[in-house]
Each structure stands twice: as C-alpha cells, then as structure tokens.
Enzyme design. Structure first.
Site, PDB file in Angstrom:
ATOM      1  N   GLY A  57       0.984  -1.364  -0.379  1.00 37.40           N
ATOM      2  CA  GLY A  57      -0.071   0.171  -0.156  1.00 37.40           C
ATOM      3  C   GLY A  57       0.547   1.068  -0.208  1.00 37.40           C
ATOM      4  O   GLY A  57       2.392   1.204   0.258  1.00 37.40           O
ATOM      5  N   CYS A  84       5.404  -6.271   1.418  1.00 41.13           N
ATOM      6  CA  CYS A  84       6.271  -4.866   1.377  1.00 41.13           C
ATOM      7  C   CYS A  84       4.752  -3.507   2.638  1.00 41.13           C
ATOM      8  O   CYS A  84       5.303  -4.119   3.373  1.00 41.13           O
ATOM      9  CB  CYS A  84       5.517  -4.102   0.097  1.00 41.13           C
ATOM     10  SG  CYS A  84       5.736  -2.364  -0.058  1.00 41.13           S
ATOM     11  N   TYR A  85       4.040  -3.147   2.657  1.00 42.60           N
ATOM     12  CA  TYR A  85       3.220  -2.724   3.350  1.00 42.60           C
ATOM     13  C   TYR A  85       2.795  -3.734   4.793  1.00 42.60           C
ATOM     14  O   TYR A  85       2.947  -3.537   5.621  1.00 42.60           O
ATOM     15  CB  TYR A  85       2.746  -1.439   2.784  1.00 42.60           C
ATOM     16  CG  TYR A  85       1.598  -1.192   4.244  1.00 42.60           C
ATOM     17  CD1 TYR A  85       2.023  -0.006   4.695  1.00 42.60           C
ATOM     18  CD2 TYR A  85       0.452  -1.621   4.904  1.00 42.60           C
ATOM     19  CE1 TYR A  85       1.447   1.068   5.782  1.00 42.60           C
ATOM     20  CE2 TYR A  85      -0.072  -0.769   5.470  1.00 42.60           C
ATOM     21  CZ  TYR A  85       0.043   0.439   6.171  1.00 42.60           C
ATOM     22  OH  TYR A  85      -1.059   0.781   7.113  1.00 42.60           O
ATOM     23  N   HIS A 172       7.869  -7.579  -4.269  1.00 41.78           N
ATOM     24  CA  HIS A 172       6.750  -7.899  -4.564  1.00 41.78           C
ATOM     25  C   HIS A 172       6.365  -8.820  -5.646  1.00 41.78           C
ATOM     26  O   HIS A 172       6.697  -8.951  -6.212  1.00 41.78           O
ATOM     27  CB  HIS A 172       6.198  -6.659  -5.627  1.00 41.78           C
ATOM     28  CG  HIS A 172       5.461  -5.072  -4.490  1.00 41.78           C
ATOM     29  ND1 HIS A 172       4.586  -5.037  -3.781  1.00 41.78           N
ATOM     30  CD2 HIS A 172       6.454  -4.112  -4.635  1.00 41.78           C
ATOM     31  CE1 HIS A 172       4.592  -4.163  -3.092  1.00 41.78           C
ATOM     32  NE2 HIS A 172       5.669  -3.554  -3.826  1.00 41.78           N
ATOM     33  N   GLU A 174       3.818 -10.350  -6.493  1.00 40.22           N
ATOM     34  CA  GLU A 174       3.005 -10.600  -7.443  1.00 40.22           C
ATOM     35  C   GLU A 174       3.423  -9.678  -8.750  1.00 40.22           C
ATOM     36  O   GLU A 174       2.150  -9.980  -9.692  1.00 40.22           O
ATOM     37  CB  GLU A 174       2.024  -9.739  -6.744  1.00 40.22           C
ATOM     38  CG  GLU A 174       1.765  -8.002  -6.719  1.00 40.22           C
ATOM     39  CD  GLU A 174       2.500  -7.686  -5.051  1.00 40.22           C
ATOM     40  OE1 GLU A 174       3.333  -8.600  -4.653  1.00 40.22           O
ATOM     41  OE2 GLU A 174       2.326  -6.920  -4.806  1.00 40.22           O
ATOM     42  N   ASP A 230     -19.713  -9.601 -21.171  1.00 36.26           N
ATOM     43  CA  ASP A 230     -20.280  -9.679 -19.842  1.00 36.26           C
ATOM     44  C   ASP A 230     -21.377 -10.090 -19.695  1.00 36.26           C
ATOM     45  O   ASP A 230     -22.219 -11.512 -18.571  1.00 36.26           O
ATOM     46  CB  ASP A 230     -20.154  -8.452 -18.875  1.00 36.26           C
ATOM     47  CG  ASP A 230     -19.158  -7.626 -18.566  1.00 36.26           C
ATOM     48  OD1 ASP A 230     -17.827  -8.434 -18.774  1.00 36.26           O
ATOM     49  OD2 ASP A 230     -18.990  -6.341 -18.615  1.00 36.26           O
ATOM     50  N   LYS A 369     -12.554  -9.660 -15.279  1.00 29.03           N
ATOM     51  CA  LYS A 369     -12.399  -9.713 -16.755  1.00 29.03           C
ATOM     52  C   LYS A 369     -11.609 -10.768 -17.368  1.00 29.03           C
ATOM     53  O   LYS A 369     -12.691 -11.996 -18.172  1.00 29.03           O
ATOM     54  CB  LYS A 369     -12.011  -8.528 -17.155  1.00 29.03           C
ATOM     55  CG  LYS A 369     -12.514  -8.041 -18.327  1.00 29.03           C
ATOM     56  CD  LYS A 369     -14.201  -7.247 -18.785  1.00 29.03           C
ATOM     57  CE  LYS A 369     -14.319  -7.497 -20.068  1.00 29.03           C
ATOM     58  NZ  LYS A 369     -16.445  -6.679 -19.716  1.00 29.03           N
TER      59      LYS A 369
END
Ligand code: XMP
Length: 513
Positions: A57, A84-85, A172, A174, A230, A369
């Site tokens: 964050g 991280c944070y 990170h 990710e 969608d 999505k």
C-alpha cells in the site's frame, strides 16, 4: 463455518496491489477474495479462510491514518503472508522495528536468500532479481522470526516464523518484474497453507451452476443481452444451469455495428438455443434521438429507454423471479484501502416499474474480466464474443458527433466495418486494445474525379492500452492506414477524407463523444 471453496483473503491496504495479488492467487488456481483492512479477527475466524495475504500500500506504517489491521488475526493459526506494507505492519504489530530511513529502494534488487530452508524459497535459486518499491523497511524482525533473505539495501528483505505460520517479503512477488514471484506465491499457497490448485475453469463453472440452481429453484430468470462479453457469458452460464428457465431480452437500439445484431441472434438463438426475445426498437430510438446532439442527453435517452423496453418485455413473461446481471468483481469492490468488498448496491440503479420486482442474480460477481473470458470460452461461446473489444452501451451513438440519423448510422457502420476488418487482419495477436471509426459533425471540400465534393470525414481511432484507464495511439503501419483510407473513401458514399487520431489518453479519451 469455512468458505464453501477454499479461499485466500487478500487484505487490502492499497487497491491496485490487492487486486493484482488476488488475480495472481487465482492464476495459481486458488480462489481469492479481497477484504477490507478493518476486518476483525472474529470475522476472519468465522469465515475461516485458508490463508491471508496482506497487500502492499502507499502509506508509511507511521503515517497518521495509515491503515492498521486487527492484530488478533496473527494468533488465529491461519497462515499469513505480508507483502511490502503488509510486511512492515506485521513487523510493527508483533514487536519488530521499522526505522525511518532515508534510502528507499525502487526497481530491481538483487535478493540473496539467507535461509534456503524457508518454505517460500525452497528449491528456488538463492540469488534472484526481485522488484522493490518502498521507502521504509523492517530493521529488526519480531521475536520468533528468522530473517530469510536480504538485499544490499534491505537487510530484512524476507522473514518467517514457521511456528506461527507467518511469512513476509519486502519485495513484490505478485509483479511480473519478480521472475520467481509466482513460484514464491505457489510455495506459500501449496506448501505453507496446504492448498491444492483446484480452482479451475471446470470447477468454477460446476460450482456456479450448482449455486445458480440452488438460488433460482423453479423460477424464471430474465437476462438483458447486449452482445458484450459480460452479458453473453452471464447468459451462457445461466443457460448451462437452468436451460429454458432463462429468457434473454436483446434490445436492438439500432446503434450496433455492422451485422452485430444478426450475430447475437445467431449465436444465442440458433447455436445455444436460448429462448431469446429480439426487440426491434431501432425506430423508437431514432425518433427519440431526432435532433439531439448533446452527448449526455443522448446517453440518458438511450439508457432510460433501454429499461422501458426491457420491462415491457419482462413483464409479459409469467413467473419471472430473477433478473440476471453481468456484474464483475471489480464492480463489486470499491477501490481504496479499507474500502474493499464494501458492496455497491446495483439494486438501487435498476428502475423497476411500480409493482414490479425481481431479485438480482449475478453469477460473475466474483470474477475478473480475464476469468470471465475463460468461462465464456469453456462454455463454447465463439472467439469473437469472448474477445470482443469494449463497446459503449449506447453504441455508435457516442461515435457520431452531433445528431443521429439513420443515414449517418449507415455511413459510420460501413466505415467502421472496414477499419475493423483491416486492423483485425493485421493485428492477429490482438495487440491493439480497441479500434473503430468515428463520424464527426463537419464537412469539408474535396475533389473526386472531376467533381468537387463537400463530404464528411471519418476519423480512425486505434489505441494500445492495458485497462482503458490510460491509452496511447497505436503506431499502425502507414500502408495499413493508406489502405483503410482508400477503401473508406472508395466504398463509403459521402466520405471524402480520412484522419487518424494521434492523441493519447490523457489528455484525450478513447471514445469521441
Ligand atoms: P473513454 O472514452 O472514457 O473510455 O476513454 C474508456 C473505455 O470505456 C469504454 N466506454 C464504455 N463502455 N459503456 C461501456 O460499457 C459505456 O457507456 C462506455 N463509454 C466508454 C470505451 O470504449 C473505452 O474502452
């Protein structure tokens, strides 16, 4: 009671970080859900996720108003990974130290794994490139933790307390810039949390089908179909679950692209054999829009009329209990630390006529999505629907500047079909995010053969983008631009110029309105 599907909670300390982590976890075939940072330990205990990941964050742990977390969560025995944070918070909460430093670390860093027996790094190279983006960092790990990796500027780049099942990395894992990142996440999910990669498309669909059947019972469901990804996937999934209990209503407002309406009808009525009401409302819309050039007004008219037409059809059917919507996960979670998973109410947005009420069914509301596209492909929807480019609900109405007439719609449709065909054939890897034609409200002189002309231009818009938030104009080859220009002028009557929009977003938007 534990979640029905083994779930990892991603605690949100910064929305874009949390969403990315949630998506990565799902790429490891484990279901994940974003939860707000003010979630309590008792709520976590009640819902019993299989693991928690604390996101990064933008805040500094010491900043006023920096998001905190109920530290009772660490004592639940559920594995936690702080990133991280999230790592700094874990350190501060459990008695470690995060001294204020002057040196941040941004970009690639050389990570040395100092404890290769740590489950997160087992079997991975002890020297790795990782992505860092932080100012503060942990100076002293809390009691009970071992330092498991470091970089030249960050001595505590990873730490672990195997006993309490608490793990953390300053870098990170990710992001794609950390090459071994996904492997590290997998080790946390599979080896530390004992999860299995069972969240696969087939299981997602089976599970959704079961849930839909349980929710719907014998009732009928009505679904507005636009031809977009969608609503198409929603319809296909409902059809798989409840067959002919589903009726789709396709309101053809006449603002669709060339052959699009026929294609929607063909795919759903002929291929999928979904009961489909095709409402030919083109004339109704043209009458309402006659002489209207204000973009907001056009959007408003089209949106309002949609619900009128939709409910006219919906109330004709007997026994409808549910209205299906293609709401996706990013629509459900609000952005910002502490705000995740606060449910936006769509119900308020649907203008039910007096005395009419259907419950909402939103079978895609936990999916991103790209996952929705995969579900669509698995259900057998054709490629051109699954990978359809974004297309505004009001359709070509936003791409005709000024008032809308049947003739302008026809002109734009024909020019747009050429743009889509030519760029589509060139862009076989779908690198260009979106491309289309725009018809502005001007005329200019030109000369064709021996005759002077006074015609309209067509503007070609083609952009590269990752998420439509920002975009750059696509560097199309000159030959391709030349071919489109020639074809449009030769094949579309009334057009005497073609221009290519070379504006990025910002400052421009993708659409012209
Ligand atoms: P702008 O023009 O704001 O568009 O840069 C960003 C993205 O959103 C799409 N767009 C819409 N999509 N309904 C939609 O479903 C709409 O009313 C709408 N308006 C814009 C646009 O095509 C682009 O991808």
């Amino acid at each position: 009671m534990a979640e029905a599907v083994p779930t990892v909670f991603v605690v949100d300390f910064g929305a874009q970080y949390a969403q990315l982590i949630a998506r990565r976890v799902r790429e490891c075939h484990v279901f994940s859900e974003i939860v707000p940072s003010d979630i309590t330990a008792s709520e976590v205990a009640r819902r019993a996720p299989s693991a928690l990941i604390l996101s990064g964050g933008p805040a500094s742990v010491y900043a006023e108003g920096a998001p905190k977390m109920d530290s009772g969560i660490y004592a639940l025995g559920i594995p936690v990974l702080g990133l991280c944070y999230g790592m700094q918070l874990m350190a501060v909460d459990l008695g470690g130290a995060v001294p204020k430093t002057d040196v941040g670390e941004y970009g690639f860093a050389q990570l040395s794994v100092t404890d290769p027996s740590c489950e997160l790094f087992e079997g991975l190279s002890t020297e790795q490139h990782v992505w860092m983006s932080h100012r503060d960092s942990v100076g002293t790990a809390p009691a009970g933790f071992r330092v498991t990796a470091s970089t030249p500027t960050t001595p505590v780049a990873a730490m672990a307390d195997r006993e309490r099942r608490l793990y953390a990395t300053q870098f990170h894992p990710e992001v794609a810039h950390t090459p071994a990142g996904l492997d590290i996440l997998k080790r946390f999910l599979y080896d530390v949390a004992g999860l299995s990669p069972t969240w696969t498309m087939v299981n997602i669909i089976d599970e959704a089908v079961g849930r839909i059947r349980a929710q719907v019972g014998d009732a009928k469901v009505i679904c507005g179909l636009s031809g977009g990804v969608d609503s198409s996937v929603t319809a296909a999934l409902l059809h798989r679950a409840i067959g002919a209990q589903l009726t789709c209503v396709f309101v053809d407002h006449g603002m669709l692209r060339l052959d699009e309406a026929a294609d929607v009808v063909h795919v759903f009525r002929d291929q999928f054999r979904v009961p489909l009401v095709h409402v030919q409302a083109q004339k109704r819309y043209l009458d309402l829009l006659a002489g209207v050039s204000d973009p907001e007004r056009k959007r408003h008219i089209i949106g309002e009329e949609f619900w009128k037409v939709f409910f006219e059809e919906a109330t004709r059917l007997e026994g409808v209990g549910f209205l299906a919507q293609g709401t996706l996960y990013p629509d459900v979670i609000e952005s910002g630390p502490g705000k995740a998973a606060k449910i936006k109410s769509h119900h308020n947005l649907i203008p039910f006529p007096p005395g009419v009420h259907f419950d909402l069914i939103e079978p895609l509301r936990t999916l991103f999505k790209d996952e929705v596209r995969e579900v669509g492909a698995e259900l057998g929807l054709p490629d051109h629907i699954v990978h359809r480019q974004p297309f505004p609900g009001p359709g070509l109405a936003v791409r005709i500047i000024g008032d809308i007439t049947e003739e302008k719609l026809d002109t734009l449709r024909r020019a747009d079909a050429i743009v889509r065909q030519e760029i589509g054939e060139w862009d076989t890897d779908r690198e260009v995010w979106q491309y289309f034609a725009v018809l502005p409200d001007i005329r200019s002189v030109g000369v064709m053969g021996d005759e002077r002309t006074y015609g309209r231009p067509i503007i070609i818009r083609a952009v590269a983008s990752a998420d439509a938030m920002t975009a750059d104009w696509a560097r199309l080859p000159h030959d391709l631009l030349a071919k489109m220009s020639n074809r449009i002028i030769n094949e579309v009557e009334g057009i005497n110029r073609v221009a290519y929009d070379i504006t990025s977003k910002p400052p421009g938007t993708i659409e012209w309105e």
